[in-house]
Design an enzyme around this catalytic site. Structure first.
Site, PDB file in Angstrom:
ATOM      1  CD  GLU A  35      -9.738   4.428   5.981  1.00 13.33           C
ATOM      2  OE1 GLU A  35      -8.809   4.575   5.183  1.00 13.33           O
ATOM      3  OE2 GLU A  35      -9.951   3.389   6.584  1.00 13.33           O
ATOM      4  NE  ARG A  48     -13.529   0.566   3.681  1.00 11.99           N
ATOM      5  CZ  ARG A  48     -14.106   0.027   2.638  1.00 11.99           C
ATOM      6  NH1 ARG A  48     -14.239  -1.256   2.549  1.00 11.99           N
ATOM      7  NH2 ARG A  48     -14.558   0.773   1.671  1.00 11.99           N
ATOM      8  CB  CYS A  49      -9.593   2.495  10.860  1.00 10.97           C
ATOM      9  SG  CYS A  49      -9.231   3.369  12.364  1.00 10.97           S
ATOM     10  CD  GLN A  91      -2.850  -1.040   2.446  1.00 16.57           C
ATOM     11  OE1 GLN A  91      -2.990  -2.048   3.113  1.00 16.57           O
ATOM     12  NE2 GLN A  91      -3.466   0.083   2.760  1.00 16.57           N
TER      13      GLN A  91
END
Ligand code: CDP
Length: 783
Positions: free
Chosen positions: A737, A367-368, A220
């Site tokens: 997110e 996802r935060c 990523q």
């Protein structure tokens, strides 16, 4: 309705995702699709113990397996000073265990062979002798003075990692002493895992001739990984080429540098051949970066009318054996201090203590935006506890406490400057759209008949887009992001960005931003990410940061091109630059709009017909350091029905109203929301990674760690309000997110609401049917 393509002004349009045809037709190119000549395969030997001394490793039998080329142990790595590496959170972690293991599934040896099967077979023949040590899986136990110290490599002889706090302790204390109402709630956000469809993996390809390492990896953050590798291996950074091809989901799981990566690189350096390592599902869940595992306590001080005054939060963060998250240096607990949420607290004090246990390492931002999910869940859950204590409708309590539109930019008591928002508008739209008051009536009627229906609200605020480089860095590298745009002579464009999408649709949305700024169609712009030899330096894609950072860079880079293009346009139009204006699609002569030139015409002139003395070409690079983060918000409402016989919860309706500022592609935003809600649903109802007292991981696969199918997932209703970010170049905020951050509280609040007639104030996630059934049984509803 999505559209296939649009000519000009692509911003805000639901253009079909350019990347989908190749993904849908199986033409994506993921790491495991890549096959190089003479490639070898690696398999990892892992510990069955959660805490044990290693008293011997025998590789003789493994070396007998035909095709085995190399077996690497911790001792080998020690000689290369690679047995330990830094984590992206300021800690260090073992690559291969040397004298002891600290968690089950920890990497102990790596076997390299000519085929994948030979590597796996040989790995099973590596004999490791262990001497079991006492195991600590509970972080509270880990903090007791007589607990075994797990990390004997550290000077500090305790399992305590760090203490971090935000806000004003004394002033918050004062408010609590004088407050008429105080509620308190212990809340656990269980250990979960990002569990992307494609697990982690890499191919390390060291070319002895050129001295260059090409590293294909599910990354990523390819640039950050290149820098970390250079620092860790001592290879010069320009001799490392990181390529992150198509990535099948990341969700934070593909940010850390894992031991398998280092072993594959060492093997390729030693053998001079490419070495591929691809994890199994179990390896992915059981050993790579987990998320959450926060044990939180929140207290709210309020007056009798429900006006909140102060917030106090104390948290134990269980990081497992190593703090292997990727948190900005100043924020070891991430951006958790956003925990005051959408509410106007006078004072707040938040403290977090990081702790080691015998569990897999991590604490990644699944996802935060770095611990924002935990914060949003805590405040939204505790607001409901307060509503119940005051016997007040939770919607009314929220409306009384929202930060008001006029208060933006809003200074939060924990130090954030919220950029913009209109919480009341978003919430009122959600209430109206779901028919809140009718639902409450229906609930009352059903309660009278003994039926269990619940309505759960979550009106959360997020903080995304790290970040302003004055406050945010990863391992000292300041957080900004970048874009490079080249306009070819025929008006077609290649744009390269420092971020790296894993399915979020950047090839479409960044083409829309650039097309909009340059008066071109999105089809004219090819977006490329993930190759460190070609893309400008960037910090990667996670924490909904791409739009706030690289999105800004893309727009400003295109504007930089437009500045030069304007000079060329003036030359072509034979007027002074001051007489030229941009109408969104072309340059025109002020007051004479029929005289105009398009970007295509300007592009050709940039290579064929330039003003005297001007440098040829039409290219620009922009490094964008945002002045602030962006603060998206949302209002989510869940409606659930509970089966009184089985305890099964059915989510009848779920409405998500999101506000992520100006929207680049509404269809993609909706897709992001659907995906995040599905993950939030799974976390609320299905997912947990528990351990037994010996440290055995009890959910290391998709049979025990449940992933929802389309049959399990509720139907999602969505809507939107738009409060542009005042400081972002295109007024956009991140969105990826939000649904995962905002939804768990809505689900849990709905179930607690349904069960509130039995005095239930809280249930920890995941809400398995048996937990509800247990409550029903205790209350005589079922047997
Ligand atoms: O960093 P990441 O790409 O995961 O998250 P994001 O910045 O929230 O973007 C997710 C996707 O939604 C990207 O394709 C964005 O361009 C798109 N998006 C959008 O169309 N409009 C927004 N206001 C925010 C994101």
């Amino acid at each position: 309705m999505a559209i296939n393509q649009c000519e000009l002004r692509p911003m805000g349009k639901s253009i079909h995702r350019k990347e989908d045809p190749r993904f849908i037709r199986g033409q994506g190119r993921y790491v495991d699709d890549i096959v190089l000549p003479d490639m070898l395969y690696m398999s990892i030997v892992r510990s069955p113990y959660a805490h044990a001394k290693i008293t011997g490793i025998n590789t003789d039998a493994a070396y007998q397996v035909p095709g085995v080329k190399l077996i690497i142990t911790g001792e080998d790595l020690e000689k290369m000073k690679l047995a330990w590496i830094p984590t992206m959170a300021g800690d260090v972690q073992m690559v291969l265990a040397t004298n002891k293991v600290l968690y089950q599934y920890q990497e102990v040896a790596a076997v390299v062979a000519e085929t994948r099967a030979a590597a796996v077979d040989a790995a099973q023949l590596v004999e490791v002798e262990y001497e079991a040590l006492p195991v600590v899986v509970d972080p509270f136990r880990a903090l007791q003075p007589d607990a075994p110290v797990l990390r004997d490599d550290r000077e500090k002889k305790s399992n305590h990692i760090w203490h971090w706090e935000a806000g004003d302790r004394e002033k918050t204390e004062e408010i609590f002493q004088n407050a008429p109402v105080v509620v308190s709630q212990d809340v656990r956000f269980q250990r979960v895992h990002p569990s992307p469809l494609e697990p982690c993996g890499c191919i390390a390809d060291y070319n002895k001739g050129t001295g260059r390492l090409t590293w294909y990896v599910t990354s990523q953050a390819p640039h950050a990984h290149r820098t970390v590798l250079a620092m860790v291996t001592g290879l010069p950074e320009h001799k490392i080429h990181v390529i992150s091809p198509d990535v099948g989901g990341g969700f934070g799981n593909k940010v850390p540098v894992y031991p398998g990566y280092v072993c594959a690189i060492v093997a390729s350096l030693k053998l001079g051949q490419p070495v591929k390592w691809i994890e199994t599902r179990t390896e992915n869940i059981a050993s790579t970066g987990f998320a959450r595992d926060y044990h939180m306590k929140a207290e709210i001080a309020a007056d009798e009318n429900g006006k909140v005054l102060g917030l106090r939060v104390k948290t134990i963060a269980d990081h497992g054996a190593f703090d292997a998250a990727a948190d900005p240096t100043k924020f070891p607990a991430g951006l958790f201090s956003i925990v005051t949420g959408s509410y106007d607290f006078q004072q707040a004090f938040v403290e977090v203590d990081g702790v080691y246990t015998n569990k897999a390492p991590g604490g990644v931002a699944y996802r935060c935006s770095f611990r924002v999910t935990e914060a949003a869940y805590l405040i939204e859950r505790t607001m409901d506890v307060l509503a119940r204590r005051l016997n007040m409708d939770p919607a009314e309590l929220r409306l009384r406490n929202f930060i008001k539109k006029e208060q933006f930019p809003y200074q939060s008591p924990t130090g954030w400057t919220y950029d913009s928002g209109d919480y009341e508008q978003t919430f009122k739209l959600a209430l109206e759209k779901i028919g809140y008051h009718e639902l409450r009536k229906e609930q009352a009627e059903k309660r009278a008949r003994g039926e269990l229906m619940g309505i759960g609200i979550s009106t959360f605020t997020e903080v995304v887009g790290a970040g302003p480089s004055h406050s945010f860095d990863i391992m000292g590298i300041k957080m900004f992001d970048s874009a490079e745009i080249r306009v070819h002579p025929t008006g077609k464009v290649i744009a390269r960005l420092g971020v790296r999408h894993q399915g979020q649709g950047h090839e479409t949305t960044f083409a829309q931003i650039i097309g909009e700024e340059l008066g071109l169609s999105a089809d004219d712009v090819l977006v490329e990410e993930g190759d460190t030899d070609t893309a400008p330096y960037g910090l990667g894609t996670y924490a909904s940061r791409s739009t706030p950072t690289a999105g800004g860079a893309a727009a400003l880079c295109a504007r930089r091109i437009r500045e030069k293009a304007k000079k060329i346009a003036a030359h072509l139009l034979e007027v002074g630059e001051e007489d030229v204006s941009w109408n969104g699609e072309a340059f025109e002569v002020k007051g004479l709009p029929s005289r105009k030139v398009t970007m295509g015409e300007v592009a050709l002139a940039a290579y064929t017909n330039l003003p005297e003395g001007m440098e040829p070409g039409l290219e620009a690079t922009y490094y964008y350091d945002p002045p602030n983060l962006t603060f998206p918000h949302g209002a989510y409402i869940a409606v659930v029905d509970i089966d009184t016989g089985t305890g099964a919860v059915k989510v009848r309706r779920f409405l998500a109203v999101d506000d992520c500022g100006n929207v680049i592609n509404p269809m993609i935003v909706e897709g992001q929301v659907h995906g995040g809600l599905t993950e939030g649903f799974a976390i609320a109802f299905m997912q947990d990674i528990p351990f037994d007292e010996d440290g055995n991981c009890l959910a290391p696969n998709w049979m025990d760690y449940l992933v929802p199918t389309s049959l399990d997932s509720p139907h999602w209703e969505t809507d939107r309000t738009v409060t542009p970010s005042p400081h972002h170049p295109i007024g956009a905020k991140g969105v990826g997110e939000s649904p995962n951050v905002g939804s768990p509280a809505a689900f849990v609040n709905a179930v607690v609401d349904a069960l509130s007639p039995f005095g239930v104030e809280h249930i920890d996630m995941p809400i398995f049917p048996w937990k509800v059934w247990e409550i029903l049984r205790k209350n005589g509803v079922t047997e």
